[in-house]
Structure formats: C-alpha cells, structure tokens
Design a protein around this motif. Structure first.
Motif, short mmCIF file in Angstrom:
data_model
loop_
_atom_site.label_atom_id
_atom_site.label_comp_id
_atom_site.label_asym_id
_atom_site.label_seq_id
_atom_site.Cartn_x
_atom_site.Cartn_y
_atom_site.Cartn_z
N THR A 24 0.12 20.26 -58.04
CA THR A 24 -0.84 19.30 -58.55
C THR A 24 -0.20 18.41 -59.61
O THR A 24 0.92 18.64 -60.02
CB THR A 24 -2.06 20.01 -59.14
OG1 THR A 24 -1.60 20.89 -60.16
CG2 THR A 24 -2.81 20.79 -58.09
N GLY A 25 -0.91 17.43 -60.04
CA GLY A 25 -0.42 16.56 -61.09
C GLY A 25 -0.42 15.12 -60.62
O GLY A 25 -0.39 14.84 -59.43
N SER A 26 -0.46 14.23 -61.57
CA SER A 26 -0.48 12.80 -61.29
C SER A 26 0.91 12.21 -61.53
O SER A 26 1.43 12.29 -62.64
CB SER A 26 -1.49 12.12 -62.21
OG SER A 26 -1.29 10.73 -62.22
N ILE A 27 1.47 11.60 -60.49
CA ILE A 27 2.79 10.98 -60.62
C ILE A 27 2.73 9.84 -61.64
O ILE A 27 3.61 9.72 -62.49
CB ILE A 27 3.27 10.47 -59.25
CG1 ILE A 27 3.52 11.66 -58.32
CG2 ILE A 27 4.52 9.61 -59.39
CD1 ILE A 27 3.77 11.29 -56.87
N GLU A 28 1.70 9.02 -61.55
CA GLU A 28 1.57 7.87 -62.46
C GLU A 28 1.47 8.34 -63.92
O GLU A 28 2.15 7.82 -64.80
CB GLU A 28 0.34 7.04 -62.09
CG GLU A 28 0.19 5.78 -62.89
CD GLU A 28 1.30 4.77 -62.65
OE1 GLU A 28 1.62 4.04 -63.61
OE2 GLU A 28 1.84 4.71 -61.54
N ASN A 29 0.60 9.32 -64.18
CA ASN A 29 0.47 9.85 -65.55
C ASN A 29 1.76 10.54 -65.98
O ASN A 29 2.17 10.45 -67.14
CB ASN A 29 -0.69 10.83 -65.64
CG ASN A 29 -2.03 10.15 -65.51
OD1 ASN A 29 -2.15 8.95 -65.65
ND2 ASN A 29 -3.06 10.94 -65.20
N GLY A 30 2.40 11.21 -65.03
CA GLY A 30 3.65 11.91 -65.34
C GLY A 30 4.75 10.96 -65.78
O GLY A 30 5.52 11.28 -66.68
N LYS A 31 4.81 9.78 -65.15
CA LYS A 31 5.83 8.80 -65.54
C LYS A 31 5.64 8.38 -66.99
O LYS A 31 6.60 8.26 -67.74
CB LYS A 31 5.78 7.59 -64.62
CG LYS A 31 6.85 6.57 -64.92
CD LYS A 31 6.83 5.42 -63.94
CE LYS A 31 7.98 4.47 -64.22
NZ LYS A 31 8.02 3.36 -63.26
N GLN A 90 -1.76 20.38 -68.16
CA GLN A 90 -1.93 19.18 -67.32
C GLN A 90 -0.74 18.24 -67.50
O GLN A 90 -0.26 17.66 -66.53
CB GLN A 90 -3.24 18.46 -67.65
CG GLN A 90 -3.51 17.28 -66.73
CD GLN A 90 -3.67 17.69 -65.27
OE1 GLN A 90 -4.52 18.52 -64.97
NE2 GLN A 90 -2.86 17.14 -64.38
N ASP A 91 -0.27 18.09 -68.74
CA ASP A 91 0.90 17.24 -68.99
C ASP A 91 2.10 17.75 -68.19
O ASP A 91 2.83 16.97 -67.58
CB ASP A 91 1.26 17.22 -70.48
CG ASP A 91 0.22 16.56 -71.36
OD1 ASP A 91 -0.58 15.75 -70.84
OD2 ASP A 91 0.23 16.85 -72.57
N ILE A 92 2.29 19.06 -68.20
CA ILE A 92 3.41 19.68 -67.48
C ILE A 92 3.27 19.43 -65.98
O ILE A 92 4.24 19.09 -65.30
CB ILE A 92 3.52 21.18 -67.82
CG1 ILE A 92 4.05 21.34 -69.25
CG2 ILE A 92 4.38 21.93 -66.80
CD1 ILE A 92 4.05 22.76 -69.78
N TYR A 98 5.86 13.78 -61.33
CA TYR A 98 6.67 12.57 -61.40
C TYR A 98 8.12 12.84 -60.98
O TYR A 98 8.64 12.20 -60.06
CB TYR A 98 6.64 11.97 -62.82
CG TYR A 98 7.62 10.83 -62.98
CD1 TYR A 98 7.43 9.63 -62.29
CD2 TYR A 98 8.74 10.96 -63.77
CE1 TYR A 98 8.34 8.59 -62.39
CE2 TYR A 98 9.66 9.92 -63.89
CZ TYR A 98 9.46 8.75 -63.20
OH TYR A 98 10.37 7.72 -63.31
N PHE A 99 8.77 13.79 -61.65
CA PHE A 99 10.19 14.02 -61.36
C PHE A 99 10.40 14.55 -59.94
O PHE A 99 11.38 14.19 -59.29
CB PHE A 99 10.82 14.95 -62.40
CG PHE A 99 11.16 14.25 -63.69
CD1 PHE A 99 12.09 13.22 -63.72
CD2 PHE A 99 10.54 14.62 -64.87
CE1 PHE A 99 12.40 12.57 -64.90
CE2 PHE A 99 10.85 13.97 -66.06
CZ PHE A 99 11.78 12.94 -66.08
#
Length: 117
Positions: A24-31, A90-92, A98-99
């Motif tokens: 899970t996770g958001s690529i956009e937020n992760g960037k 969530q940040d993780i 993203y990576f």
C-alpha cells in the motif's frame, strides 16, 4: 494434471493479489515525503555514490521493513534512524511506494557492496 495446473494458477493469482493488497501507499505522496532522501539516494532512487543503496525498483515491502527497522533500532544506523524518526507508518508506506515504483539502474552488484573497490 489439469487440476494441478488449475490449483497452481489459482495460487499464483492469490499470491499476486495479496502482494498488491499488502503493498500500500501513495506514490505521489511518497515522492513529496522522500525529498530528504534524495540527497543520498538520488531523486530517481539510483544513488551514484556506492556508499548509498539504490532504492529504485526495490520490493515495496522490503523497503517498508527496512525503514521500520531503522526506526525501531533493529538496524543500527544513526543517520537513517534520525531520518525516519518522524515518519509515521503511512509515511513509510508512501515512501516505499514511491521508490519501489521507479525503474532501477542496478544491473550488477559490482561496486555497490560495502568494501568493494
């Protein structure tokens, strides 16, 4: 034989689906959240200095696990511990998304293993 192939196909579908559900996770937020990572690991996740790991294309769940291990001290690296100290779960997930979404430039481990010359 046909039943075995059907079961294997079904198992493969389940394995793929469960991996996608766990990753899970958001690529956009992760960037955005990974901006401080870029100094060492590169904007594209392909660090040019061999002392820093290339994160692009790594498995999402591996990246999450590594970041959690830096955060809780299972991995002993004072720089990374400081970098992840304020990251939420969530940040993780977002940074890992993203990576892991980026194409890797790593085609060999030569020069990328600590102590290699």
């Amino acid at each position: 034989m046909k039943r075995a192939l059907t079961l294997m196909s079904f198992g493969a579908v389940l394995a793929f689906a469960s991996t996608q559900l766990l990753a899970t996770g958001s690529i956009e937020n992760g960037k955005q959240k990974a901006a401080t990572c870029f100094a060492c690991h590169g904007t594209d996740g392909n660090a040019v200095d061999p002392q820093y790991p290339r994160l692009a294309g790594q498995y999402n769940l591996y990246l999450q696990q590594a970041l959690h291990e830096y955060k809780d001290g299972q991995r002993d690296n004072p720089i990374m511990k400081g970098m992840v100290a304020t990251l939420s779960s969530q940040d993780i997930e977002d940074v890992a998304a993203y990576f892991s979404s980026l194409p890797t430039k790593l085609d060999t481990l030569q020069g990328h293993i600590q102590g290699d010359k």
